[in-house]
Design an enzyme around this catalytic site. Structure first.
Site, short mmCIF file in Angstrom:
data_model
loop_
_atom_site.label_atom_id
_atom_site.label_comp_id
_atom_site.label_asym_id
_atom_site.label_seq_id
_atom_site.Cartn_x
_atom_site.Cartn_y
_atom_site.Cartn_z
CG ASP A 40 16.08 55.82 -2.24
OD1 ASP A 40 15.25 55.25 -1.49
OD2 ASP A 40 17.21 55.36 -2.43
CG ASP A 93 12.54 53.68 -0.31
OD1 ASP A 93 12.33 53.60 -1.53
OD2 ASP A 93 13.68 53.64 0.19
CG ASP A 96 16.12 52.08 -2.74
OD1 ASP A 96 15.22 52.43 -1.94
OD2 ASP A 96 17.34 52.20 -2.50
NE ARG A 97 14.50 50.64 2.48
CZ ARG A 97 14.76 50.53 3.76
NH1 ARG A 97 13.78 50.26 4.61
NH2 ARG A 97 15.98 50.69 4.23
CE LYS A 130 16.79 49.11 -0.76
NZ LYS A 130 18.16 49.52 -0.42
NE ARG A 138 18.00 48.12 10.35
CZ ARG A 138 17.25 49.21 10.39
NH1 ARG A 138 16.12 49.22 11.07
NH2 ARG A 138 17.61 50.31 9.75
CB SER A 195 16.78 55.72 1.68
OG SER A 195 15.98 54.65 1.30
CG HIS A 196 14.45 54.17 5.35
ND1 HIS A 196 15.63 53.84 4.73
CD2 HIS A 196 14.66 53.99 6.67
CE1 HIS A 196 16.50 53.46 5.64
NE2 HIS A 196 15.95 53.54 6.82
CB THR A 242 23.83 50.51 5.26
OG1 THR A 242 24.00 50.26 6.65
CG2 THR A 242 23.41 49.22 4.57
C1 VG1 Z 1 18.84 49.48 5.89
C2 VG1 Z 1 18.36 48.09 5.53
C3 VG1 Z 1 19.21 47.51 4.43
C4 VG1 Z 1 19.21 48.47 3.22
C5 VG1 Z 1 19.65 49.84 3.67
C6 VG1 Z 1 19.57 50.86 2.56
O1 VG1 Z 1 20.16 49.41 6.37
O2 VG1 Z 1 18.35 47.26 6.66
O3 VG1 Z 1 18.73 46.25 4.08
O4 VG1 Z 1 20.07 48.00 2.21
O5 VG1 Z 1 18.82 50.30 4.74
O6 VG1 Z 1 18.29 50.92 2.01
P1 VG1 Z 1 20.53 49.43 7.94
O7 VG1 Z 1 22.02 49.50 7.99
O8 VG1 Z 1 19.84 50.62 8.52
O9 VG1 Z 1 19.96 48.16 8.49
V1 VG1 Z 1 17.68 52.37 1.53
O10 VG1 Z 1 16.19 52.11 0.78
O11 VG1 Z 1 17.59 53.21 2.92
O12 VG1 Z 1 18.84 53.01 0.49
CO CO Z 2 15.62 53.56 -0.33
#
Ligand code: VG1
Ligand code: CO
Length: 544
Positions: free
Chosen positions: A280, A278, A282-283, A377, A497, A113-114, A18
Site C-alpha cells: 500500500d 510495500d 507506506d513502507r 508512514k 517478532r 499492506s505487505h 495493528t
Molecule cells: C507491522 C509492523 C508495524 C507496522 C504494521 C503496519 O505490525 O511491525 O511496525 O506499523 O505492520 O504496517 P505487526 O503488528 O505485524 O508487527 V503496514 O505497512 O502493514 O500497514
Molecule cells: Co503498508
C-alpha cells in the site's frame, strides 16, 4: 432511490489489529462479511450525513468489487461525496493526503499492506479519521463493539460505477468523484523537496537509481514522480504495474522478499541507490551500492539531515519512534535538543503527537518513516527525502551512513521474524518469558546485567489514553535491549517478532555484521525464551 436494508448476523472476528482488519480473501468473500464491517464503521461515525469520504486501495484481488459495494453502502448511509481513486487505486499516504485536503470525515483504504494477495491471499480494510491518520484505538474499539451486535446494513441497489477514468457520477444522492490517485500527492511532494536538485542528480548521468514497486500500489506514483517529473530514465521503476496478486510475491520491502532489487544493488555494477515500497506504499527499504540501510538508522539519518530539505529546514518540533525501533534517533534528537517520543508499534500512535506538533518526523523499525505532511508512514516520501539528501551532500549512501555512525556511534540492530507459528505455542512462549520477569531485574545474564524487564505500556501525552501489553522488553544496564512481540497484522497462526539492539561507540568496530555483533544477545534471547522449542523452528523466517 432503491435503498435496501439487509438483515445480517454478527461475525465474532472483526477486531482490527495493528493496522485495520486483515483476513484471507475467502473470509472477506463470505456473504455480508465486508458489509457488516463497513456498516460498523459507518455506525460508529458521529454524523456521516452529507460528509465526504475518501476511498481506494492497493489494487489487490477483491479491491474492485469491495469498492463497488462500499460506494453503494455510502450512498445508502447518507454520505454527500466519495472521492475514489481511478481504477480503485490509492496508496495509503495518498489517501491520507486527500482526506486532509478535502476535509473529509475519513477514508477507507482497502489493503492488507505487505501481506500477499490473490484469490487465496489476504485482504484488508483500514479506516482513517478526519486528520488523515489510522483510527486510534478508541475508534477501532467502537467499530469492533458495533460489529458484535450488528443486525442490519443498508445498501443502494444500483449498477456499478465506472472507475476506469476520472469523472463524476451520481449514485442516488451521493456524488462519486473518480480522481487521479497521484495528482495531489505529487504536488505535496513537490512542496517539500528540492525537486530541481533531485532532477539535476537524476539527469546528471553520474547517478543511477533503481526503484522496485513490487507490482503494488506505488508503480503509478513512482513512474509519474521519478521518471515523469524528476527525469529519471524510463525503466528506473521496476515491477511498476499494480497486479492483483503482486506477481505472486510478498509486497514486503525487506531483504528476503525484495530479492530482485537486493540482487541488483548487491551486484558488481550496482546502481547508486535502490529503493522498494510495500503493498500500500507506506513502507520503504533503502539501499546503497552494496549497502543496506537499516530502517532505524534511516530514521536517524533523515532526522540528522532534515535541515537540507526545504520542507523541514525550519527545524523539527520533535521526533517519535515505536518502542522496538532502535535508539539511534534518540541520539540525534538529544544533539538537536528536541524531544523524542517512544510509542507502541503501529502508526495510529503517532497521530496525536503529529496533530499536537510535538513530533515532526516519526519512524518504525519495520521500514516505516513519515512526517507531519500526512498522518501515515510514506514510502515514496522517504525515498525522495533520501534523494534530496544525496543530491545536497554529494556523497554515497554508504558514506552518509558511515559518517552518521562516526558522529553518533552505531546502534546495532536486527529483527528476527518467526512467521505463521502455532498460536498457542507462541502465546505460551510469551507467558513463559514474562513469568521470569520478577526475578530478572538486577540479575547478570552472560556479561550483561538486566536493568528492567517489563511489558511495555504507553500513556499518550496528549489525551492520556493508556495502551497496555505492547511488547515484552528486557533492557540491560549498557543500553542494549531484547524485545518480544506477537504481530498484529498476520493472518495465519502467530508471528513472533524478536528485536535486538546494542550500542557501539567505537568506530573501528562499526564494520561488524550485526548478526555477529548481536550474537551474545541473540543467545540470551534463546536462553530466556526457548524460541526453538516453543516455535518448533530452527531459525527465523526473515532476518532484517
Ligand atoms: C507491522 C509492523 C508495524 C507496522 C504494521 C503496519 O505490525 O511491525 O511496525 O506499523 O505492520 O504496517 P505487526 O503488528 O505485524 O508487527 V503496514 O505497512 O502493514 O500497514
Ligand atoms: Co503498508
Amino acid at each position: 432511490m432503491n435503498l435496501r436494508t439487509i438483515s445480517t448476523q454478527p461475525f465474532t472476528d472483526q477486531k482490527p489489529g495493528t493496522s485495520g482488519l486483515r483476513k484471507s480473501v475467502p473470509t472477506f468473500q463470505q456473504p455480508h462479511y465486508l458489509e457488516n464491517f463497513i456498516q460498523s464503521i459507518f455506525d460508529s461515525l458521529e454524523n456521516c450525513e452529507g460528509a465526504t469520504l475518501v476511498l481506494g486501495g492497493d489494487g489487490r484481488y477483491f479491491n474492485r468489487p469491495a469498492i463497488q459495494t462500499i460506494l453503494k453502502m455510502a450512498a445508502a448511509n447518507g454520505f454527500g461525496r466519495v472521492l475514489v481513486g481511478q481504477e480503485g487505486i490509492l496508496s495509503t499516504p495518498a489517501a491520507s493526503c486527500i482526506i486532509r485536503e478535502n476535509q473529509a470525515i475519513g477514508g477507507i483504504i482497502l489493503s492488507a499492506s505487505h501481506n500477499p494477495g490473490g484469490p487465496e491471499g489476504d485482504f484488508g480494510v483500514k479506516f482513517n479519521t478526519s486528520n488523515g491518520g489510522p483510527a486510534p484505538e478508541k475508534v477501532t474499539e467502537a467499530i469492533y463493539e458495533r460489529s458484535k451486535t450488528i443486525d442490519r446494513y443498508t445498501i443502494l441497489e444500483a449498477g456499478d460505477v465506472n472507475l476506469d477514468r476520472a469523472a463524476s457520477f451520481k449514485l442516488g444522492t451521493l456524488s462519486v468523484e473518480v480522481i487521479d490517485p497521484v495528482d495531489s500527492y505529487s504536488t505535496l511532494m513537490e512542496s517539500l523537496f528540492d525537486f530541481e536538485k533531485i532532477r539535476n542528480l537524476l539527469t546528471s548521468g553520474k547517478f543511477r537509481l533503481c526503484m522496485d514497486s513490487m507490482h503494488a500500489v506505488t508503480g503509478p506514483y513512482a513512474r509519474k514522480i521519478l521518471e515523469g517529473i524528476l527525469g529519471a530514465p524510463e525503466g528506473t521503476v521496476m515491477n511498476g504495474e499494480p497486479l492483483e496478486d503482486f506477481g505472486g510475491g510478498h509486497p514486503d520491502p525487506n531483504l528476503v522478499y525484495a530479492h530482485d532489487l537486493v540482487e541488483i544493488l548487491f551486484s558488481k555494477d550496482a546502481p547508486d541507490f535502490g529503493a522498494a515500497s510495500d503493498g500500500d506504499g507506506d513502507r520503504n527499504m533503502v539501499l546503497g551500492n552494496n549497502f543496506f540501510v537499516n530502517p532505524s538508522d534511516s530514521l536517524a539519518v533523515l532526522t540528522a539531515n532534515a535541515a537540507l530539505v526545504p520542507g523541514y529546514s525550519q527545524g523539527l518540533s520533535g521526533v517519535a519512534r515505536s518502542m522496538p525501533t532502535s535508539q539511534a534517533v534518540d541520539r540525534v534528537a538529544k544533539k538537536l535538543g528536541i524531544d523524542c517520543y517512544e510509542t507502541p508499534t503501529g502508526w495510529k500512535f503517532f497521530g496525536n503527537l503529529l496533530d499536537a506538533d510535538k513530533a515532526t518526523l516519526c519512524g518504525e523499525e519495520s521500514f516505516g518513516t513519515g512526517s507531519n505532511h500526512v498522518r501515515e508512514k510514506d514510502g515514496l516520501w522517504a525515498i525522495l527525502f533520501w534523494l534530496n539528501i544525496l543530491a545536497a551532500r554529494d556523497q554515497s549512501v554508504e558514506e552518509i551512513v558511515r559518517h552518521h555512525w562516526q558522529a553518533y556511534g552505531r546502534n546495532f540492530y536486527s529483527r528476527h521474524d518467526y512467521e505463521a507459528v502455532d498460536k498457542q505455542r507462541a502465546t505460551d512462549l510469551m507467558k513463559h518469558l514474562q513469568a521470569q520477569f520478577s526475578q530478572l531485574e538486577g540479575q547478570k545474564v552472560g556479561t550483561y546485567e538486566v536493568e528492567y524487564a517489563d511489558d511495555f505500556s504507553y500513556t499518550d501525552p496528549v489525551d492520556g489514553s493508556v495502551s497496555e501489553n505492547q511488547g515484552l522488553r528486557i533492557g540491560f544496564t549498557d543500553g542494549s535491549r531484547i524485545i518480544f512481540r506477537l504481530s498484529g497484522t498476520g493472518t495465519q497462526g502467530a508471528t513472533l517478532r524478536l528485536y535486538i539492539e546494542s550500542y557501539e561507540p567505537d568506530a573501528s568496530k562499526h564494520d561488524v555484521d550485526p548478526q555477529v555483533a548481536l550474537a551474545p544477545l541473540i543467545d540470551i534471547a534463546e536462553q530466556l525464551a526457548q524460541i526453538r522449542q516453543f516455535t518448533e523452528r530452527d531459525e527465523p523466517t526473515v532476518i532484517t
